[in-house]
Design a protein around this motif. Structure first.
Motif: not given
Length: 363
Positions: A2-8, A223-228, A230-239
């Motif tokens: 979703l574009n929302l995920e890439l935006t985040s 799709a499962e690998r990409s979700t993992a 993206i979620d991990h990257s968001n957490d790593a960037l925030s950390a």
């Protein structure tokens, strides 16, 4: 995707990039040291706990690059010092001096690192994971191009047996009275090599361990690998952003606390090491800053007097919480060797003072 995920994700990456760009040279230097420490934690996460110490006993803090007994710590620091971009290499070399690192990676590990470096150096291509993440065909100035290079490297390396990630399985453990079921995790793959290569190349210099092992799972859909990922990257960037904010605040504490020291004091340099690594030994401060044992003791005591650190037994220096009471002295300050230690410290301090004056005269 979703574009929302890439935006985040783009927002998290842009926030970190902006904070890094406008950070002072002092903050960037400490952040580079913290990145090397983070690269070690990511390595242990990806490569497995391994055997620590000569007797394979648990280390005091396996996550700390300074406190660990894991023999692989030397190899990580030496490799980053030899292969990293200037900021990372300089920070890694500081760690090499602090821990007196001598033992590098073996040939098989170096082969994985070489393969990871080659994959990172390639131009991003539209592989399965890259497309599933929505990162294919990005422009050269796109803020997510660095992550696209990471996913393209995964697409290139996952076809190699040493990088493909297996999955764990349940096993039955027979006991005298009954049997119990337990989970056997998969053997670690080469994900650790890619994460080290990304840090060394500067693609993700302040986000160590941005690629999770799940990105290399062959038993999952794209799709499962990409979700993992993206979620991990968001957490790593925030950390990483939170860590940068922590560094700025901790360095700010020292500016006022150490303002009364002379211009020859090295306490600010010692504090920068504490900010980057956390608990640290005085001999490690001495090696990093270029002081004698007594000189490092003087800087540690100055930090303790300012309420920035707590002096522990065994020469351990730990950061103090803001507003905490004065640090307690190490055992040598009140034990039977107190007088001898004081005499030695005075003599070594005089040597440091004379050396410092000599340098001032030459300058």
């Amino acid at each position: 995707m979703l574009n929302l995920e890439l935006t985040s994700l783009g927002y998290a990456l842009g926030r970190l990039a902006g904070a890094t760009r406008f950070a002072s040279p002092e903050i960037r230097k400490v952040a580079a040291l913290a990145t090397v420490a983070g690269a070690w934690r990511a390595y242990r996460r990806d490569a497995g706990a391994g055997d620590v110490g000569t007797a394979h006993q648990p280390s005091s803090d396996p996550r700390s690059i300074l406190m660990t007994d894991d023999l692989r710590r030397d190899a990580v620091a030496l490799w980053l010092a030899a292969n990293g971009v200037p900021a990372v290499a300089e920070a890694a070399m500081t760690v090499v001096r602090m821990v007196n690192a001598t033992r590098g990676f073996e040939a098989d590990a170096l082969a994985l690192l070489n393969a990871a470096q080659d994959a990172v150096a390639q131009a991003p291509a539209g592989g399965p994971l890259t497309r599933a993440c929505g990162l294919a065909d990005l422009g050269p100035d796109h803020p997510l191009l660095g992550l696209a290079r990471a996913t393209a490297a995964v697409d290139s390396l996952i076809t190699t047996a040493d990088f493909a990630e297996g999955h764990g399985h349940d096993a039955i453990l027979p006991l005298p009275s009954r049997s119990i079921r337990h989970y056997v995790p998969a053997e670690s793959s080469g994900c650790w090599a890619l994460n080290l290569a990304l840090v060394a190349s500067g693609v993700a210099p302040s986000v160590p361990g941005i690629v999770p092992r799940a990105a290399f799972r062959l038993d999952q859909e794209d799709a499962e690998r990409s979700t993992a990922l993206i979620d991990h990257s968001n957490d790593a960037l925030s950390a990483s952003f939170s860590d940068l904010d922590r560094i700025e605040k901790m360095l700010g504490r020292s500016h006022e606390a150490l303002a009364g020291l002379s211009r020859n004091a090295r306490a600010a340099e010692a504090w920068a090491l504490v900010v980057a690594f956390g608990p640290i030994r005085r001999r490690q401060i001495a090696r990093a800053v270029g002081l004698s044992r007594a000189g490092a003791d003087i800087q540690a005591r100055a930090l303790a007097a300012a309420g920035l650190v707590v002096l522990e037994t065994g020469g351990l220096v730990t950061p103090a919480l803001p507003g905490s009471p004065q640090s307690r002295s190490a055992s040598l300050d009140h034990g039977p060797l107190c007088a001898a230690t004081a005499d030695l410290d005075i003599a070594m301090a005089e040597i440091d003072r004379l050396l410092t004056r000599g340098l001032d005269y030459r300058n």
